[in-house]
Scaffold this motif. Structure first.
Motif, PDB file in Angstrom:
ATOM      1  N   LYS A   1       0.839  -1.203   0.000  1.00  0.00           N
ATOM      2  CA  LYS A   1       0.000   0.000   0.000  1.00  0.00           C
ATOM      3  C   LYS A   1       0.872   1.250   0.000  1.00  0.00           C
ATOM      4  N   ILE A   2       0.414   2.289  -0.664  1.00  0.00           N
ATOM      5  CA  ILE A   2       1.091   3.573  -0.664  1.00  0.00           C
ATOM      6  C   ILE A   2       0.235   4.544   0.135  1.00  0.00           C
ATOM      7  N   LEU A   3       0.781   5.067   1.222  1.00  0.00           N
ATOM      8  CA  LEU A   3       0.036   5.949   2.103  1.00  0.00           C
ATOM      9  C   LEU A   3       0.524   7.387   1.962  1.00  0.00           C
TER      10      LEU A   3
ATOM     11  N   LYS B   1       0.147  13.363   4.050  1.00  0.00           N
ATOM     12  CA  LYS B   1      -0.876  14.378   4.321  1.00  0.00           C
ATOM     13  C   LYS B   1      -2.061  13.772   5.053  1.00  0.00           C
ATOM     14  N   LEU B   2      -2.499  12.586   4.616  1.00  0.00           N
ATOM     15  CA  LEU B   2      -3.617  11.931   5.277  1.00  0.00           C
ATOM     16  C   LEU B   2      -3.224  11.411   6.656  1.00  0.00           C
ATOM     17  N   ILE B   3      -1.951  11.024   6.811  1.00  0.00           N
ATOM     18  CA  ILE B   3      -1.469  10.621   8.143  1.00  0.00           C
ATOM     19  C   ILE B   3      -1.613  11.790   9.106  1.00  0.00           C
ATOM     20  N   TRP B   4      -1.207  12.974   8.677  1.00  0.00           N
ATOM     21  CA  TRP B   4      -1.321  14.163   9.531  1.00  0.00           C
ATOM     22  C   TRP B   4      -2.783  14.509   9.801  1.00  0.00           C
ATOM     23  N   ILE B   5      -3.618  14.406   8.792  1.00  0.00           N
ATOM     24  CA  ILE B   5      -5.038  14.713   8.972  1.00  0.00           C
ATOM     25  C   ILE B   5      -5.660  13.764   9.986  1.00  0.00           C
ATOM     26  N   LEU B   6      -5.354  12.473   9.860  1.00  0.00           N
ATOM     27  CA  LEU B   6      -5.908  11.497  10.801  1.00  0.00           C
ATOM     28  C   LEU B   6      -5.358  11.725  12.200  1.00  0.00           C
TER      29      LEU B   6
ATOM     30  N   PHE C   1     -15.680  12.584   9.722  1.00  0.00           N
ATOM     31  CA  PHE C   1     -14.471  12.763   8.918  1.00  0.00           C
ATOM     32  C   PHE C   1     -13.500  11.588   9.081  1.00  0.00           C
ATOM     33  N   MET C   2     -13.485  10.962  10.261  1.00  0.00           N
ATOM     34  CA  MET C   2     -12.627   9.793  10.454  1.00  0.00           C
ATOM     35  C   MET C   2     -13.082   8.626   9.581  1.00  0.00           C
ATOM     36  N   ILE C   3     -14.388   8.503   9.389  1.00  0.00           N
ATOM     37  CA  ILE C   3     -14.926   7.431   8.546  1.00  0.00           C
ATOM     38  C   ILE C   3     -14.480   7.596   7.094  1.00  0.00           C
ATOM     39  N   LEU C   4     -14.243   8.834   6.673  1.00  0.00           N
ATOM     40  CA  LEU C   4     -13.828   9.098   5.298  1.00  0.00           C
ATOM     41  C   LEU C   4     -12.385   8.677   5.026  1.00  0.00           C
ATOM     42  N   ILE C   5     -11.582   8.501   6.078  1.00  0.00           N
ATOM     43  CA  ILE C   5     -10.190   8.076   5.910  1.00  0.00           C
ATOM     44  C   ILE C   5     -10.166   6.582   5.578  1.00  0.00           C
ATOM     45  N   PRO C   6      -9.408   6.165   4.556  1.00  0.00           N
ATOM     46  CA  PRO C   6      -9.379   4.734   4.175  1.00  0.00           C
ATOM     47  C   PRO C   6      -8.891   3.830   5.313  1.00  0.00           C
ATOM     48  N   ASN C   7      -9.293   2.571   5.245  1.00  0.00           N
ATOM     49  CA  ASN C   7      -8.934   1.590   6.274  1.00  0.00           C
ATOM     50  C   ASN C   7      -7.432   1.430   6.456  1.00  0.00           C
ATOM     51  N   ASP C   8      -6.679   1.575   5.348  1.00  0.00           N
ATOM     52  CA  ASP C   8      -5.235   1.338   5.409  1.00  0.00           C
ATOM     53  C   ASP C   8      -4.542   2.219   6.449  1.00  0.00           C
ATOM     54  N   TYR C   9      -5.108   3.370   6.751  1.00  0.00           N
ATOM     55  CA  TYR C   9      -4.471   4.311   7.674  1.00  0.00           C
ATOM     56  C   TYR C   9      -4.739   3.969   9.137  1.00  0.00           C
ATOM     57  N   TYR C  10      -5.526   2.926   9.375  1.00  0.00           N
ATOM     58  CA  TYR C  10      -5.792   2.463  10.733  1.00  0.00           C
ATOM     59  C   TYR C  10      -5.141   1.115  11.013  1.00  0.00           C
ATOM     60  N   ASP C  11      -4.719   0.430   9.952  1.00  0.00           N
ATOM     61  CA  ASP C  11      -4.275  -0.948  10.101  1.00  0.00           C
ATOM     62  C   ASP C  11      -2.993  -1.031  10.910  1.00  0.00           C
ATOM     63  N   LYS C  12      -2.909  -2.046  11.757  1.00  0.00           N
ATOM     64  CA  LYS C  12      -1.772  -2.195  12.670  1.00  0.00           C
ATOM     65  C   LYS C  12      -0.473  -2.567  11.968  1.00  0.00           C
TER      66      LYS C  12
END
Length: 468
Positions: A35-37, A40-45, A213-224
């Motif tokens: 996956k490519i993360l 910017k989305l890391i900071w937003i989350l 807004f958290m729901i809008l973030i893709p699952n990959d950004y929560y995965d352990k």
């Protein structure tokens, strides 16, 4: 014979470096599921996580700031009101046990967003001022859901923290809880104590917006399993497979329990959180009953300076100390925690010597400053004590211990001690003397690590992720 099997190349550092780079590239770019993360989305989350962490702690701030009015309206004694905090801690204890069992099995995004939504719903009982029994159920459910965020968020930062920003991100997430409590006091300052129930409604609405807004973030950004590749490359870690995971899982609990420094660190954290939660929960009551301060503007600013400003600066100071001693892997981390915690306890012991709100605020600010500085180091060091394969379960066990010896007994414990000693000043003394046990636990952990020559983990595993 191939180059990879040639003995000559094994001793060539340049070739080894090239092979390592190839291993990294093959591991991260050759996988079909790579996956490519986006940074910017890391900071937003991270910002959304911090906001949600702050907002779910508005309700404890409301309860703490409006103790007198709530007790009057609901006709409660000190012990009955203290049960609001204790039952919340009991919910958190059960939640931490559940978290430990399911964290490796469920989707993290679903887990956290569901917990936040349920937390919003349960606060309707306080907004409607339902019966005391239903309010206790509400606090139990709130504690059950809140602990998921409390336990998961630091772990998320440890996995997703961006290179050179990890300590800052960890500090920001940790201090957000205190901001939430101050927001509760700010609502009390704006609306007054007679409209305390509206604070619970405001919290539910704001948390609901953040969850959207958290729901809008893709699952990959929560995965352990994802982590910043740049952090891995800079540390020159060697990738390896997960072939032994099944065997490791069979002994994971034993490995954690036998890690004495980690267990002592857990009890140290429980010690400092017990004191902090007890003072935080009864802060407004102490000012009104012991120091006879009733002006809500003074109570609000007193709490803001003592609990948020001092704590925030203390976290930053702890991060600076952590960097100066060489990071969480430093052999001096436990000594640094001990010194800071000892200074903190001494300021706490002197906080009740003069009957003045300014003096009390000054001493308690210094107490929280050094207490949170020590706590910041302990958070990072706890991740360094455990190998990566044990971190998820170890973090869940830590949450269980923390709730069992801190969040659950602290609110009721303060009221119980006060009924015995009679004066809030003596309660502060008892709490600070108890805090000295935390210093003893740190010394024991440091001594054990030195005599056993235990090294903190510097190795982390590669993961299939690239941040762009």
């Amino acid at each position: 014979m191939s180059e990879t099997s040639s003995p000559k190349n094994e001793d060539d550092p340049v070739k080894s470096s090239i092979d390592l780079d190839k291993s990294i590239d093959n591991y991260n770019y050759g996988k079909s599921f790579q996956k490519i993360l986006s940074k910017k989305l890391i900071w937003i989350l991270m910002i959304l996580i911090s906001l949600s962490h702050a907002l779910i702690y508005i309700s404890p701030g409301i309860l703490s700031s409006c103790i007198t009015q709530i007790k009057k309206e609901l006709d409660l004694s000190d012990e009955e009101f203290g049960l609001f905090g204790t039952i919340n801690g009991f919910g958190a204890l059960i939640g931490s046990l559940v978290f430990t069992l399911i964290i490796e099995k469920v989707n993290h995004k679903v887990l956290i967003t569901s917990a936040l939504i349920l937390n919003c719903i349960c606060h309707i009982a306080f907004y409607l001022k339902l019966s005391y029994t239903l309010l206790l159920y509400s606090r139990f459910i709130s504690g059950f859901n809140t602990i998921f965020c409390f336990t998961y968020y630091p772990q998320w930062v440890d996995k997703f923290g961006i290179l050179h920003w990890v300590n800052f991100m960890q500090t920001f997430v940790q201090i957000s809880k205190t901001f939430g409590n101050v927001l509760g006091y700010f609502i009390y300052y704006i609306l007054g104590s007679k409209k305390w129930n509206y604070g619970f409604l405001i919290e539910s609405i704001l948390v609901g917006i953040v969850v959207f807004f958290m729901i809008l973030i893709p699952n990959d950004y929560y995965d352990k399993d994802y982590i910043d590749l740049e952090r891995e490359k800079e540390s020159n870690f060697t990738p390896h497979s997960d072939n032994g995971n099944n065997e490791e899982k069979e002994t994971v609990f034993k490995d954690i329990i036998c890690n004495l420094p980690y267990i002592l660190l857990c009890f140290y954290k429980g010690n400092r959180f017990f004191i902090y939660v007890a003072i935080q929960f009864w802060f407004s009551n102490y000012l009104q009953t012991t120091l006879e301060v009733h002006e809500r503007n003074i109570i609000f600013f007193s709490y803001s300076i003592t609990m948020i400003f001092a704590s925030f600066i203390g976290n930053i100071f702890g991060g600076i100390i952590l960097n100066l001693i060489g990071g969480p892997n430093s052999k001096h981390s436990f000594i640094a925690m001990f010194i800071l915690q000892l200074i903190s306890a001494l300021f706490g012991l002197f906080s009740n010597k003069i009957n003045s709100v300014l003096y009390f605020d000054g001493m308690m600010s210094l107490y929280n400053f050094f207490n949170f500085a020590s706590g910041m180091i302990s958070i990072s060091s706890s991740f360094a004590i455990m190998p990566k394969t044990l971190k998820g379960t170890a973090n869940g066990i830590f949450a269980v211990v923390l709730n069992l010896i801190a969040f659950l007994p602290a609110p009721y414990g303060y009221a119980f001690i006060k009924n015995i000693v009679g004066d809030g000043r003596y309660v502060i003394n008892v709490l600070m003397y108890y805090g000295l046990f935390g210093c003893l636990e740190l010394i024991m952990a440091d001594f054990y690590m030195r005599i056993k020559k235990i090294k903190l983990y510097k190795e982390k595993e590669f993961n299939d992720v690239v941040l762009k």
